[in-house]
Design a protein around this motif. Structure first.
Motif, PDB file in Angstrom:
ATOM      1  N   ALA A  69     -42.673 -27.018 -13.311  1.00  0.00           N
ATOM      2  CA  ALA A  69     -42.923 -27.531 -11.974  1.00  0.00           C
ATOM      3  C   ALA A  69     -42.349 -26.665 -10.633  1.00  0.00           C
ATOM      4  O   ALA A  69     -43.017 -26.296  -9.730  1.00  0.00           O
ATOM      5  CB  ALA A  69     -42.353 -29.055 -11.773  1.00  0.00           C
ATOM      6  N   ASP A  70     -41.210 -26.265 -10.857  1.00  0.00           N
ATOM      7  CA  ASP A  70     -40.642 -25.467  -9.923  1.00  0.00           C
ATOM      8  C   ASP A  70     -41.261 -24.050  -9.529  1.00  0.00           C
ATOM      9  O   ASP A  70     -41.006 -23.626  -8.579  1.00  0.00           O
ATOM     10  CB  ASP A  70     -39.160 -25.161 -10.130  1.00  0.00           C
ATOM     11  N   ALA A  71     -41.618 -23.446 -10.728  1.00  0.00           N
ATOM     12  CA  ALA A  71     -42.181 -22.164 -10.632  1.00  0.00           C
ATOM     13  C   ALA A  71     -43.521 -22.099  -9.710  1.00  0.00           C
ATOM     14  O   ALA A  71     -43.886 -21.163  -9.296  1.00  0.00           O
ATOM     15  CB  ALA A  71     -42.718 -21.683 -11.903  1.00  0.00           C
ATOM     16  N   ARG A  72     -44.419 -23.247  -9.676  1.00  0.00           N
ATOM     17  CA  ARG A  72     -45.520 -23.128  -9.268  1.00  0.00           C
ATOM     18  C   ARG A  72     -45.636 -22.645  -7.646  1.00  0.00           C
ATOM     19  O   ARG A  72     -46.556 -21.786  -7.277  1.00  0.00           O
ATOM     20  CB  ARG A  72     -46.353 -24.353  -9.038  1.00  0.00           C
ATOM     21  N   VAL A  73     -44.414 -22.876  -6.984  1.00  0.00           N
ATOM     22  CA  VAL A  73     -44.284 -22.528  -5.574  1.00  0.00           C
ATOM     23  C   VAL A  73     -44.097 -21.109  -5.173  1.00  0.00           C
ATOM     24  O   VAL A  73     -44.587 -20.701  -4.203  1.00  0.00           O
ATOM     25  CB  VAL A  73     -43.443 -23.409  -4.818  1.00  0.00           C
ATOM     26  N   THR A  74     -43.588 -20.355  -6.091  1.00  0.00           N
ATOM     27  CA  THR A  74     -43.174 -19.031  -6.017  1.00  0.00           C
ATOM     28  C   THR A  74     -44.432 -18.306  -5.507  1.00  0.00           C
ATOM     29  O   THR A  74     -44.297 -17.243  -4.966  1.00  0.00           O
ATOM     30  CB  THR A  74     -42.411 -18.297  -6.945  1.00  0.00           C
ATOM     31  N   ARG A  75     -45.669 -18.707  -6.257  1.00  0.00           N
ATOM     32  CA  ARG A  75     -46.765 -17.856  -5.897  1.00  0.00           C
ATOM     33  C   ARG A  75     -47.463 -18.198  -4.486  1.00  0.00           C
ATOM     34  O   ARG A  75     -48.554 -17.811  -4.044  1.00  0.00           O
ATOM     35  CB  ARG A  75     -47.795 -18.062  -6.988  1.00  0.00           C
ATOM     36  N   ILE A  76     -46.695 -19.176  -3.930  1.00  0.00           N
ATOM     37  CA  ILE A  76     -47.394 -19.809  -2.680  1.00  0.00           C
ATOM     38  C   ILE A  76     -46.518 -19.638  -1.332  1.00  0.00           C
ATOM     39  O   ILE A  76     -46.981 -19.075  -0.458  1.00  0.00           O
ATOM     40  CB  ILE A  76     -47.506 -21.441  -2.789  1.00  0.00           C
ATOM     41  N   TYR A  77     -45.149 -19.841  -1.531  1.00  0.00           N
ATOM     42  CA  TYR A  77     -44.489 -19.797  -0.195  1.00  0.00           C
ATOM     43  C   TYR A  77     -44.005 -18.501   0.120  1.00  0.00           C
ATOM     44  O   TYR A  77     -43.997 -17.261  -0.970  1.00  0.00           O
ATOM     45  CB  TYR A  77     -43.381 -20.727  -0.126  1.00  0.00           C
ATOM     46  N   GLY A  78     -43.513 -18.125   1.294  1.00  0.00           N
ATOM     47  CA  GLY A  78     -43.125 -16.539   1.801  1.00  0.00           C
ATOM     48  C   GLY A  78     -44.160 -15.641   1.731  1.00  0.00           C
ATOM     49  O   GLY A  78     -43.854 -14.795   1.545  1.00  0.00           O
ATOM     50  N   GLY A  79     -45.391 -16.227   1.857  1.00  0.00           N
ATOM     51  CA  GLY A  79     -46.696 -15.188   1.684  1.00  0.00           C
ATOM     52  C   GLY A  79     -46.822 -15.723   0.158  1.00  0.00           C
ATOM     53  O   GLY A  79     -46.400 -15.331  -0.635  1.00  0.00           O
ATOM     54  N   SER A  80     -48.262 -16.020   0.252  1.00  0.00           N
ATOM     55  CA  SER A  80     -48.951 -16.308  -1.051  1.00  0.00           C
ATOM     56  C   SER A  80     -49.190 -14.945  -1.792  1.00  0.00           C
ATOM     57  O   SER A  80     -49.351 -13.998  -1.092  1.00  0.00           O
ATOM     58  CB  SER A  80     -50.169 -16.819  -0.969  1.00  0.00           C
ATOM     59  N   SER A  81     -49.479 -15.317  -3.209  1.00  0.00           N
ATOM     60  CA  SER A  81     -50.031 -14.035  -3.843  1.00  0.00           C
ATOM     61  C   SER A  81     -51.290 -13.331  -3.136  1.00  0.00           C
ATOM     62  O   SER A  81     -51.274 -12.115  -3.084  1.00  0.00           O
ATOM     63  CB  SER A  81     -50.630 -14.338  -5.287  1.00  0.00           C
ATOM     64  N   GLU A  82     -52.162 -14.048  -2.579  1.00  0.00           N
ATOM     65  CA  GLU A  82     -53.175 -13.277  -1.749  1.00  0.00           C
ATOM     66  C   GLU A  82     -52.679 -12.508  -0.725  1.00  0.00           C
ATOM     67  O   GLU A  82     -53.258 -11.497  -0.543  1.00  0.00           O
ATOM     68  CB  GLU A  82     -54.187 -14.362  -1.369  1.00  0.00           C
ATOM     69  N   ILE A  83     -51.933 -13.101   0.026  1.00  0.00           N
ATOM     70  CA  ILE A  83     -51.634 -12.359   1.121  1.00  0.00           C
ATOM     71  C   ILE A  83     -50.514 -11.174   0.788  1.00  0.00           C
ATOM     72  O   ILE A  83     -50.432 -10.054   1.249  1.00  0.00           O
ATOM     73  CB  ILE A  83     -50.300 -13.207   2.107  1.00  0.00           C
ATOM     74  N   MET A  84     -49.802 -11.160  -0.418  1.00  0.00           N
ATOM     75  CA  MET A  84     -49.172  -9.989  -1.093  1.00  0.00           C
ATOM     76  C   MET A  84     -50.304  -8.798  -1.344  1.00  0.00           C
ATOM     77  O   MET A  84     -50.242  -7.590  -0.910  1.00  0.00           O
ATOM     78  CB  MET A  84     -48.364 -10.492  -2.283  1.00  0.00           C
ATOM     79  N   LYS A  85     -51.238  -9.370  -1.850  1.00  0.00           N
ATOM     80  CA  LYS A  85     -52.431  -8.366  -2.197  1.00  0.00           C
ATOM     81  C   LYS A  85     -53.007  -7.437  -0.940  1.00  0.00           C
ATOM     82  O   LYS A  85     -53.309  -6.446  -1.000  1.00  0.00           O
ATOM     83  CB  LYS A  85     -53.406  -9.053  -3.089  1.00  0.00           C
ATOM     84  N   LEU A  86     -53.035  -8.424   0.032  1.00  0.00           N
ATOM     85  CA  LEU A  86     -53.460  -7.607   1.413  1.00  0.00           C
ATOM     86  C   LEU A  86     -52.676  -6.562   1.976  1.00  0.00           C
ATOM     87  O   LEU A  86     -52.960  -5.675   2.343  1.00  0.00           O
ATOM     88  CB  LEU A  86     -53.720  -9.003   2.485  1.00  0.00           C
ATOM     89  N   ILE A  87     -51.321  -7.269   1.724  1.00  0.00           N
ATOM     90  CA  ILE A  87     -50.431  -6.097   2.354  1.00  0.00           C
ATOM     91  C   ILE A  87     -50.439  -4.986   1.413  1.00  0.00           C
ATOM     92  O   ILE A  87     -50.385  -3.701   1.984  1.00  0.00           O
ATOM     93  CB  ILE A  87     -48.861  -6.807   2.277  1.00  0.00           C
ATOM     94  N   ILE A  88     -50.579  -5.116   0.065  1.00  0.00           N
ATOM     95  CA  ILE A  88     -50.302  -4.033  -0.726  1.00  0.00           C
ATOM     96  C   ILE A  88     -51.690  -3.086  -0.360  1.00  0.00           C
ATOM     97  O   ILE A  88     -51.861  -1.835  -0.504  1.00  0.00           O
ATOM     98  CB  ILE A  88     -50.625  -4.450  -2.116  1.00  0.00           C
ATOM     99  N   ALA A  89     -52.924  -3.725  -0.499  1.00  0.00           N
ATOM    100  CA  ALA A  89     -54.204  -3.140  -0.119  1.00  0.00           C
ATOM    101  C   ALA A  89     -54.053  -2.393   1.103  1.00  0.00           C
ATOM    102  O   ALA A  89     -54.741  -0.987   1.381  1.00  0.00           O
ATOM    103  CB  ALA A  89     -55.482  -4.175   0.005  1.00  0.00           C
ATOM    104  N   LYS A  90     -53.529  -3.024   2.260  1.00  0.00           N
ATOM    105  CA  LYS A  90     -53.338  -2.143   3.524  1.00  0.00           C
ATOM    106  C   LYS A  90     -52.625  -0.921   3.369  1.00  0.00           C
ATOM    107  O   LYS A  90     -52.785   0.452   3.964  1.00  0.00           O
ATOM    108  CB  LYS A  90     -52.622  -3.047   4.311  1.00  0.00           C
ATOM    109  N   SER A  91     -51.511  -0.950   2.298  1.00  0.00           N
ATOM    110  CA  SER A  91     -50.705   0.361   2.153  1.00  0.00           C
ATOM    111  C   SER A  91     -51.363   1.347   1.498  1.00  0.00           C
ATOM    112  O   SER A  91     -51.230   2.515   1.379  1.00  0.00           O
ATOM    113  CB  SER A  91     -49.379   0.105   1.305  1.00  0.00           C
ATOM    114  N   LEU A  92     -52.647   1.055   0.854  1.00  0.00           N
ATOM    115  CA  LEU A  92     -53.611   2.057   0.111  1.00  0.00           C
ATOM    116  C   LEU A  92     -54.620   2.269   1.199  1.00  0.00           C
ATOM    117  O   LEU A  92     -55.619   3.015   0.841  1.00  0.00           O
ATOM    118  CB  LEU A  92     -54.306   1.073  -0.942  1.00  0.00           C
ATOM    119  N   ALA A  93     -54.601   2.047   2.526  1.00  0.00           N
ATOM    120  CA  ALA A  93     -55.438   2.321   3.428  1.00  0.00           C
ATOM    121  C   ALA A  93     -56.886   1.629   3.299  1.00  0.00           C
ATOM    122  O   ALA A  93     -58.010   2.062   3.650  1.00  0.00           O
ATOM    123  CB  ALA A  93     -55.715   3.592   3.834  1.00  0.00           C
ATOM    124  N   LEU A  94     -56.740   0.321   2.679  1.00  0.00           N
ATOM    125  CA  LEU A  94     -58.063  -0.407   2.470  1.00  0.00           C
ATOM    126  C   LEU A  94     -58.314  -1.425   3.414  1.00  0.00           C
ATOM    127  O   LEU A  94     -57.154  -2.136   3.950  1.00  0.00           O
ATOM    128  CB  LEU A  94     -58.097  -0.934   0.951  1.00  0.00           C
TER     129      LEU A  94
END
Ligand SMILES: Cc1cc2nc3c(=O)[nH]c(=O)nc-3n(C[C@H](O)[C@H](O)[C@H](O)COP(=O)(O)OP(=O)(O)OC[C@H]3O[C@@H](n4cnc5c(N)ncnc54)[C@H](O)[C@@H]3O)c2cc1C
Length: 382
Positions: free
Chosen positions: A357-382
């Motif tokens: 149960a505790d694990a589920r939130v780490t993919r959501i808070y502090g920026g969700s996994s989707e937001i992490m992918k957006l940041i990474i994609a931006k660093s690839l100039a995408l």
């Protein structure tokens, strides 16, 4: 694999943290989970042991060493013991850096001693009912009136919000129609300020020993002397600290994944099925071997990123990669571990269920996994 990250000072701190948590925190896990928070007195005791102020300069009662590895060690030991830390991770990794970086001398003298001693726990309030991932969408306002700001608005999901003595509130001090990132400021609201109220302690799926709250600001008059940093620069301050916040969430993911694997190894050894131990099946071995490999990869990535942070080289996209990988790996690992527990993995009295149960939130808070992918994609100039 050998971990070159930690030095003797960190190992000494580890021993201190472990013996303290073993006596003072771990025995209260069930009680604090039922209460939905860690009591203020427990934070004070942690402060007395020097666990909360390692980064705070010595003249304010701290340890004077701003080093991510000390709170990292604290979280490792807490996870091994199953000891809830409540608002401590946010206090150490997320809010303290703002005070250290942005306080004036007068603010430092006023706030840092309590932050180091655990007398004053701290929270940060960015998220609002209408905006989380989109930080620039913050609508809480802070309107200047002489020597004060007048705050109005609502925040939600605020970690440590019930027990916090100081809350850093991200609020809009001006509006530019064509630049939503401009005009945000950080205002510190102190407990007891008229018009500042706490709503419900939110009922969560997991992380139940941490208070997570709604906060309301109704014509709250806050002295301008409580603004952290320059007016209008909050977006820049927030985004520059989010890397550390994301590494902290990755630490949480990795240490909890370790705990899940360790608990599961113990369980499969003692569980008898079809006339023998559950651990004898190749499927059990393979699931745990995969989990161990993913854990090791996550930990190596995290430790490497901490080295980069300490060297002042950690980029936003690096922190995003680490949070994405570690939290997603944690999700896969705890899921396998629950499966290996069978029906017991679904019973709240088993620690693996709490870890799931505790694990589920780490993919959501502090920026969700989707937001992490957006940041990474931006660093690839995408
Ligand atoms: C237990 C807990 C503790 C928290 N503690 C704090 C705290 O102390 N302080 C604080 O300020 N906040 C805190 N938060 C808030 C947390 O950071 C937000 O919940 C998180 O950032 C997501 O925002 P949201 O909930 O508004 O979701 P939304 O932004 O509404 O997102 C919903 C979904 O849409 C996806 N999404 C959003 N934008 C995009 C996009 N551009 N592209 C693709 N997908 C997208 C998201 O990934 C998600 O899957 C906490 C949350 C929780 C659950």
């Amino acid at each position: 694999m050998h971990r070159p990250l930690f030095e003797q000072d960190h190992e000494d701190f580890r021993s201190l943290a472990r013996s303290f948590l073993e006596k003072e925190f771990a025995p209260h896990a069930d009680e604090w989970t039922a209460a939905g928070l860690v009591p203020k007195e427990a934070y004070r005791r942690a402060g007395e042991q020097g666990l909360l102020g390692t980064a705070v300069p010595t003249e304010y009662g701290g340890g004077g060493v701003d080093d991510f590895r000390f709170p990292y060690v604290l979280m490792e030991e807490a996870a091994k013991l199953g000891a809830p830390l409540g608002g401590i991770p946010v206090h150490l990794f997320v809010t303290t850096p703002y005070y250290l970086r942005l306080c004036t001398a007068e603010q430092a003298a006023r706030w840092l001693p309590g932050i180091a001693s655990g007398e004053t726990m701290t929270s940060i309030a960015m998220s609002e009912p209408g905006t989380g991932s989109d930080l620039a969408g913050i609508r809480t306002t802070a309107v200047r009136d002489g020597d004060h700001y007048v705050l109005n608005g609502a925040k939600t999901f605020i970690t440590g919000g019930i027990n916090a003595g100081l809350v850093i509130v991200a609020a809009r001090t001006s509006t530019e129609a064509d630049n939503r990132r401009a005009g945000l400021s950080l205002i510190v609201v102190e407990d007891g300020t008229p018009g500042f109220s706490r709503g419900r302690k939110l009922e969560k799926l997991g992380v139940r020993a941490t208070d997570t709250a709604e906060l309301f600001f109704d014509d709250v008059r806050v002295p301008v002397a409580n603004r952290l940093g320059d007016e209008g620069r909050a977006f820049e301050y927030l985004t520059s600290n989010l890397g550390v916040e994301r590494l902290q969430i990755a630490v949480n993911a990795v240490v909890q994944a370790r705990a899940a694997i360790d608990r599961t190894i113990d369980y499969v050894r003692q569980r008898e099925v079809f006339g023998g131990s559950l651990s004898r099946f190749q499927n059990t071995k393979f699931m745990l071997a995969e989990s161990e490999t993913e854990f090791e990869a996550a930990q190596v990535l995290l430790d490497r990123a901490v080295e980069e942070l300490l060297a002042g080289r950690l980029e936003a996209a690096d922190a995003a990669k680490v949070k994405l990988f570690c939290s997603e790996a944690q999700g896969r690992i705890v899921d396998r571990c629950v499966q290996l527990h069978g029906g017991y993995g679904y019973m709240l009295e088993y620690e693996i269920t709490r870890l799931y149960a505790d694990a589920r939130v780490t993919r959501i808070y502090g920026g969700s996994s989707e937001i992490m992918k957006l940041i990474i994609a931006k660093s690839l100039a995408l």
